[in-house]
Design a protein around this motif. Structure first.
Motif, PDB file in Angstrom:
ATOM      1  N   UNK A 184     -15.344   4.696  13.766  1.00 58.84           N
ATOM      2  CA  UNK A 184     -16.673   4.792  14.381  1.00 58.84           C
ATOM      3  C   UNK A 184     -17.556   3.604  14.007  1.00 58.84           C
ATOM      4  N   UNK A 185     -17.415   3.078  12.795  1.00 60.01           N
ATOM      5  CA  UNK A 185     -18.169   1.889  12.389  1.00 60.01           C
ATOM      6  C   UNK A 185     -17.723   0.669  13.192  1.00 60.01           C
ATOM      7  N   UNK A 186     -16.410   0.570  13.471  1.00 59.40           N
ATOM      8  CA  UNK A 186     -15.904  -0.534  14.310  1.00 59.40           C
ATOM      9  C   UNK A 186     -16.495  -0.450  15.712  1.00 59.40           C
ATOM     10  N   UNK A 187     -16.555   0.754  16.258  1.00 59.63           N
ATOM     11  CA  UNK A 187     -17.119   0.941  17.603  1.00 59.63           C
ATOM     12  C   UNK A 187     -18.594   0.543  17.613  1.00 59.63           C
ATOM     13  N   UNK A 222      -8.994   4.279  22.520  1.00 56.96           N
ATOM     14  CA  UNK A 222      -7.819   4.390  21.650  1.00 56.96           C
ATOM     15  C   UNK A 222      -6.978   3.123  21.695  1.00 56.96           C
ATOM     16  N   UNK A 223      -6.870   2.541  22.883  1.00 58.93           N
ATOM     17  CA  UNK A 223      -6.090   1.314  23.036  1.00 58.93           C
ATOM     18  C   UNK A 223      -6.795   0.130  22.375  1.00 58.93           C
ATOM     19  N   UNK A 224      -8.116   0.050  22.563  1.00 64.88           N
ATOM     20  CA  UNK A 224      -8.881  -1.074  22.037  1.00 64.88           C
ATOM     21  C   UNK A 224      -8.908  -1.078  20.521  1.00 64.88           C
ATOM     22  N   UNK A 225      -9.071   0.101  19.911  1.00 70.79           N
ATOM     23  CA  UNK A 225      -9.225   0.180  18.462  1.00 70.79           C
ATOM     24  C   UNK A 225      -7.969   0.705  17.762  1.00 70.79           C
ATOM     25  N   UNK A 226      -6.882   0.719  18.511  1.00 71.84           N
ATOM     26  CA  UNK A 226      -5.576   1.064  17.939  1.00 71.84           C
ATOM     27  C   UNK A 226      -5.615   2.400  17.184  1.00 71.84           C
ATOM     28  N   UNK A 227      -6.017   3.450  17.900  1.00 74.24           N
ATOM     29  CA  UNK A 227      -6.088   4.792  17.309  1.00 74.24           C
ATOM     30  C   UNK A 227      -4.749   5.485  17.560  1.00 74.24           C
ATOM     31  N   UNK A 228      -3.944   5.724  16.530  1.00 77.13           N
ATOM     32  CA  UNK A 228      -2.608   6.303  16.734  1.00 77.13           C
ATOM     33  C   UNK A 228      -2.667   7.734  17.275  1.00 77.13           C
TER      34      UNK A 228
END
Length: 473
Positions: A273-276, A221-227
């Motif tokens: 999920x595509x970013x991951x 969540x921190x890495x991909x900025x998931x609110x």
């Protein structure tokens, strides 16, 4: 530096610090006529943790590298396997410039043909660079532990000129040499072959990856900025953290078939999920584009080479990812030590960067969790830690008091550190270690103090000494 060049007589020695069979060569005594050679007595069934303290510029990193070399030579001379792992913090462009200057000087003095004959590794190093002009803008950044190249530069450092010139290697009974190295980089920021060229012909460079199952949802969540509070964030958290599903494609399929949500929520989830999936650090699938098998970075650890975990700017990692790598490494080492019964040595340069200060070390810091276990279980598993830092007073006291031996290179950076040493070392009240102040006079003295210092065996017996030089670059 003017010192006695007389070699001590060879005789049977009962004291382990002077016995070559007791452990790796550390250096030579300073305040005696014979300048006796000193060895670190490696104890079977006990921890051999070593703490190295020294301000920038006095050779702390070079001494750590020299110790890694000494351990490699000692174990292999004994016919034993050893696993050496080094966490490297930075690369150094100035090292490349000094090496280039040295090579030009040798060609001028000896001629190109003779220079290439005498310094074959160096000749090969610059020849390979010339053969790859397309990599020129990426070259010139050897790491602090560029152990795949011999350290020819120190050959010009003389310890005596009368009755004949003696360089620092000859005085210690050493010579420049290179070592086989496997360097593991993460999300490489430059061409992997350029990294190999910079660190010497005996260097192998591999790309390290981490299993997605080892990534916590909080880190994700921190890495991909998931609110927090978003519908797609809640869905991802449920499958990732609660159901332990770490396959992006499967999560998306389950969300589409089992979650009664709006199309926009699914689009947001799919985007994350595509970013991951696109992140090169995470291990996904079975084959790379080159057909090589994917495997986590811990599977690259070997006893055939010195392992360098590259945390320099060659790797694109944030601090939390670095700490996770330390933790995953320790989990793997527990398995290796238990199954293979091989001695393991882990080197941490600038340890404070990973574990934080005494106030920052906590249960939420994965690197500190690993370090605590390393100190507690190192004895039973034959896992030993060599940690380097500039300041003691900022570190947890358990780290200092858990060390078997303590070394000080050059001078201290703070009077607080001297107070700590006088508590940590049994003969600490006799220590008279200088404390450097930021002055021009101290800067001038630094060159003379480089590679000299104090070593406290078992934190009981402290000597002033010349540390062995690093044979590799």
């Amino acid at each position: 530096m003017a010192v006695s060049i007389k070699q001590p007589t060879t005789q049977a020695v009962d004291i382990p610090y002077f016995d070559p069979s007791s452990g790796p060569y550390l250096g030579r005594l300073m305040n005696t006529n014979k300048k006796e050679k000193l060895y670190i007595p490696l104890k079977v069934g006990e921890a051999n943790h070593i703490f190295m303290l020294g301000r920038t510029g006095y050779g702390k990193t070079s001494t750590m590298k020299a110790l890694a070399e000494a351990l490699w030579e000692y174990y292999h001379n004994q016919g034993k396997d050893v696993m050496i792992i080094i966490f490297e913090r930075k690369y150094d462009y100035s090292k490349y410039q000094r090496l280039k200057q040295f090579w030009r000087k040798r060609i001028e003095e000896l001629g190109k043909e003779e220079a290439e004959r005498r310094h074959q590794f160096l000749a090969q190093y610059f020849k390979l660079q010339e053969q790859h002009p397309q990599l020129k803008h990426m070259l010139g950044f050897p790491g602090d532990f560029a152990m795949g190249l011999p350290n020819y530069i120190l050959m010009d450092t003389l310890v005596s000129i009368k009755p004949y010139p003696v360089n620092i290697f000859t005085w210690h009974g050493l010579k420049p040499r290179s070592y086989p190295v496997r360097r593991i980089v993460f999300r490489p920021t430059r061409n992997i072959y350029a990294i190999k060229l910079d660190n010497g012909p005996k260097t192998e460079v591999v790309e390290g990856k981490i299993h997605l199952k080892d990534i916590s949802f909080e880190m994700l969540a921190k890495k991909f900025d998931i609110p927090k509070g978003t519908a797609y964030g809640r869905i991802l958290r449920k499958y990732w953290k609660v159901y332990k599903i770490h396959d992006p494609d499967r999560i998306l399929h389950l969300a589409k078939t089992q979650e009664p949500v709006r199309e926009s929520t699914l689009e947001s989830l799919q985007s994350i999920l595509e970013e991951i999936k696109a992140d090169p650090l995470y291990l996904k699938g079975n084959l790379t584009k080159t057909g090589q098998e994917h495997k986590p970075f811990t599977e690259y650890l070997t006893t055939d080479k010195i392992n360098v975990i590259d945390f320099s700017d060659n790797s694109d990692l944030d601090l939390e990812e670095q700490r996770l790598i330390v933790y995953l490494l320790w989990k793997k080492l527990k398995v290796i030590a238990g199954k293979r019964r091989v001695d393991i040595w882990i080197f941490f340069d600038e340890i404070q960067d990973l574990i934080g200060t005494a106030g920052e070390a906590s249960r939420h810091n994965l690197a500190w969790l690993a370090m605590e276990e390393l100190y507690r279980k190192g004895r039973s598993l034959s896992v030993n830690v060599v940690a380097g830092t500039q300041y003691l007073y900022k570190l947890p006291m358990s780290l200092i008091m858990g060390a078997t031996h303590i070394a000080v290179i050059g001078a201290l950076a703070s009077p607080k550190d001297l107070d700590i040493l006088r508590v940590a070392i049994m003969d600490g009240d006799k220590l008279n270690i200088p404390i450097e102040h930021d002055s021009f006079e101290e800067f001038v003295k630094r060159r003379k103090k480089k590679g000299r210092g104090w070593f406290s065996f078992d934190r009981e017996f402290t000597v002033k000494m010349y540390f062995r030089p690093n044979q590799s670059f």
